[in-house]
Motif scaffolding. Structure first.
Motif, PDB file in Angstrom:
ATOM      1  N   LYS A   1       0.852  -1.189   0.000  1.00  0.00           N
ATOM      2  CA  LYS A   1       0.000   0.000   0.000  1.00  0.00           C
ATOM      3  C   LYS A   1       0.884   1.235   0.000  1.00  0.00           C
ATOM      4  N   GLN A   2       0.392   2.263  -0.658  1.00  0.00           N
ATOM      5  CA  GLN A   2       1.107   3.528  -0.637  1.00  0.00           C
ATOM      6  C   GLN A   2       0.093   4.661  -0.594  1.00  0.00           C
ATOM      7  N   ARG A   3       0.404   5.672   0.210  1.00  0.00           N
ATOM      8  CA  ARG A   3      -0.504   6.783   0.420  1.00  0.00           C
ATOM      9  C   ARG A   3      -0.630   7.641  -0.829  1.00  0.00           C
ATOM     10  N   TRP A   4      -1.760   8.272  -0.938  1.00  0.00           N
ATOM     11  CA  TRP A   4      -2.006   9.185  -2.048  1.00  0.00           C
ATOM     12  C   TRP A   4      -1.524  10.561  -1.633  1.00  0.00           C
ATOM     13  N   GLU A   5      -0.496  11.041  -2.310  1.00  0.00           N
ATOM     14  CA  GLU A   5       0.047  12.370  -2.072  1.00  0.00           C
ATOM     15  C   GLU A   5      -0.206  13.200  -3.319  1.00  0.00           C
ATOM     16  N   LEU A   6      -1.135  14.113  -3.231  1.00  0.00           N
ATOM     17  CA  LEU A   6      -1.579  14.864  -4.400  1.00  0.00           C
ATOM     18  C   LEU A   6      -0.407  15.543  -5.097  1.00  0.00           C
TER      19      LEU A   6
ATOM     20  N   THR B   1       0.841   8.504  -6.668  1.00  0.00           N
ATOM     21  CA  THR B   1      -0.461   7.868  -6.859  1.00  0.00           C
ATOM     22  C   THR B   1      -0.756   6.937  -5.695  1.00  0.00           C
ATOM     23  N   GLY B   2      -1.943   7.036  -5.161  1.00  0.00           N
ATOM     24  CA  GLY B   2      -2.335   6.109  -4.112  1.00  0.00           C
ATOM     25  C   GLY B   2      -2.625   4.740  -4.702  1.00  0.00           C
ATOM     26  N   ALA B   3      -2.272   3.686  -3.986  1.00  0.00           N
ATOM     27  CA  ALA B   3      -2.519   2.334  -4.494  1.00  0.00           C
ATOM     28  C   ALA B   3      -2.499   1.334  -3.357  1.00  0.00           C
TER      29      ALA B   3
END
Length: 454
Positions: free
Chosen positions: A179-184, A188-190
């Protein structure tokens, strides 16, 4: 998805104020849909369509529309896969995409002819625009679906945080591999997780049975036992989402449209209409009702309904759900709140009035005793009485009864039946469910909040 015109589903009132009504509808939908990952299933089951299939190239093969590639996936799964043994990769987009997610199935074919399958979930706004246009019967300008990206990132990252925490014993969730956070503007979050292919969902216009409710109850039992004396980290990480309060206290316009095409709802709506715009009432019902009864916060899934419940099939390959829950998905709205919230959401949205009332009268007292006994076996003390538990349910239920026609009317628009008689049957079943929910909500208001002037 049916091509039935939306005007046949929700006949908008032909007045000079039509444009204003539609704009209000769009505004409200934009507020709520980021909070609810409503899944667009075909007939309640995962419907797949080919997104693309091409020879494996880790540098060029895209996974979804957000810049992720097979190279990224294999780097993420390097502890699970021997890339040197990969022969091919196939990707397909699931027809079960949510309004705020793109969901890809990635099949990795190994040289020894075995296959490994993964689900990659990414946040996106494409489907929201389509859904809004179906519901409002109006073409939306480009960029209309991007108004809530900031809020959407909060909820996507909440699910990332959930999978980053310790696993809750006994709660069936998909295995999470990465998992990886979505950082605008940066990342990309996934979420890469277990493929649940073969499990079944129940469509929104049907009703769960008591055996299925009991199966879900075993999962809530584990969630509630874990919540007793839970670490403060959970409370700090997953506070109650006030965005939900803002949403439900602004849904009256859409409910009015639903009532306008179902005159049999007019009498009941006249009795509850005032409650729809009372923000303080929703705060009292959803966020605070258990606290005023002296009950501590418990963990809540927050969106426990049809399309976040995956069932084992009755038989291998069957499209009929058994009575055994396979997994609970979509933890974007996990938060701390009322011990009864998930039951309120589940029974209100997923059961006809008769089944809901049977569960309230028979199963909920049984559940409480089971929870109390199992907590003791786990060395924990449940500091909630049966009376407190049932009152917490009645109070929280009121808000979900008000919420029901909002979501049901949207689902009738974005997932209509191609058959007119079937569509009519779906609508009638939902109307009956709403009538029963409003009746019981009014009774609960009289019992729990006698000072409130209805």
């Amino acid at each position: 998805m049916s091509s039935t015109p939306t005007t046949e589903i929700i006949p908008f009132i032909e007045t000079a104020s039509m444009s204003k009504k539609r704009k209000n509808l769009i505004k409200t939908l934009l507020q709520i849909l980021p909070l609810r990952n409503i899944m667009l299933f075909s007939k309640g089951n995962i419907r797949e369509h080919e997104y693309f299939t091409k020879k494996f190239d880790r540098e060029l093969l895209p996974i979804g529309r957000h810049g992720l590639t097979a190279g990224w996936l294999f780097e993420s799964l390097q502890q699970l896969l021997n890339v040197d043994q990969v022969q091919n990769v196939q990707c397909e987009q699931l027809g079960s995409d949510g309004f705020v997610s793109q969901i890809m199935r990635v099949t990795v074919q190994m040289k020894d002819l075995t296959e490994k399958r993964y689900i990659v979930k990414m946040p996106e706004t494409t489907n929201i625009k389509i859904a809004l246009e179906k519901t409002t019967n109006q073409k939306l300008p480009d960029g209309a679906d991007e108004q809530f990206i900031g809020g959407l990132s909060v909820f996507f990252n909440r699910e990332v945080d959930f999978y980053s925490m310790e696993k809750i014993p006994g709660v069936r969730t998909p295995k999470c591999y990465h998992k990886q956070r979505w950082e605008l503007g940066k990342q990309t979050g996934a979420i890469v997780m277990q493929d649940l292919k073969g499990m079944i969902s129940v469509p929104y216009y049907e009703s769960l049975n008591l055996q299925q409710i009991a199966s879900i109850g075993t999962q809530l039992n584990n969630l509630h036992i874990f919540s007793i004396d839970m670490d403060e980290t959970w409370k700090q990480k997953f506070p109650y989402p006030m965005q939900l309060i803002d949403t439900v206290s602004n849904m009256s316009d859409i409910v009015k449209l639903f009532v306008s095409r179902n005159p049999q709802l007019e009498e009941g709506f006249a009795k509850v209409e005032k409650m729809y715009t009372d923000r303080n009432l929703f705060i009292a019902l959803l966020r605070d009702s258990h606290k005023t009864l002296g009950i501590d916060d418990f963990l809540c899934h927050g969106d426990l309904w049809f399309y976040n419940l995956m069932w084992l099939p009755r038989t291998m390959g069957s499209e009929m759900a058994s009575n055994h829950i396979g997994s609970i998905i979509d933890w974007q709205n996990i938060h701390t709140g009322s011990i009864a919230e998930d039951f309120c959401h589940l029974l209100t949205f997923c059961c006809d009035a008769e089944t809901r009332r049977q569960a309230e009268n028979c199963y909920l007292p049984f559940y409480y005793n089971m929870l109390k006994n199992n907590a003791a076996l786990a060395g924990k003390k449940l500091r909630v009485t049966l009376n407190q538990f049932l009152r917490a349910y009645r109070r929280n239920f009121i808000a979900h009864a008000l919420h029901l026609p909002f979501i049901a009317s949207i689902m009738l628009c974005v997932q209509p039946s191609e058959d007119a008689e079937e569509q009519k049957s779906r609508n009638e079943s939902i109307v009956e469910k709403v009538i029963g929910a409003w009746e019981d909500a009014l009774q609960a208001m009289r019992e729990e909040y006698p000072e409130y002037e209805l």
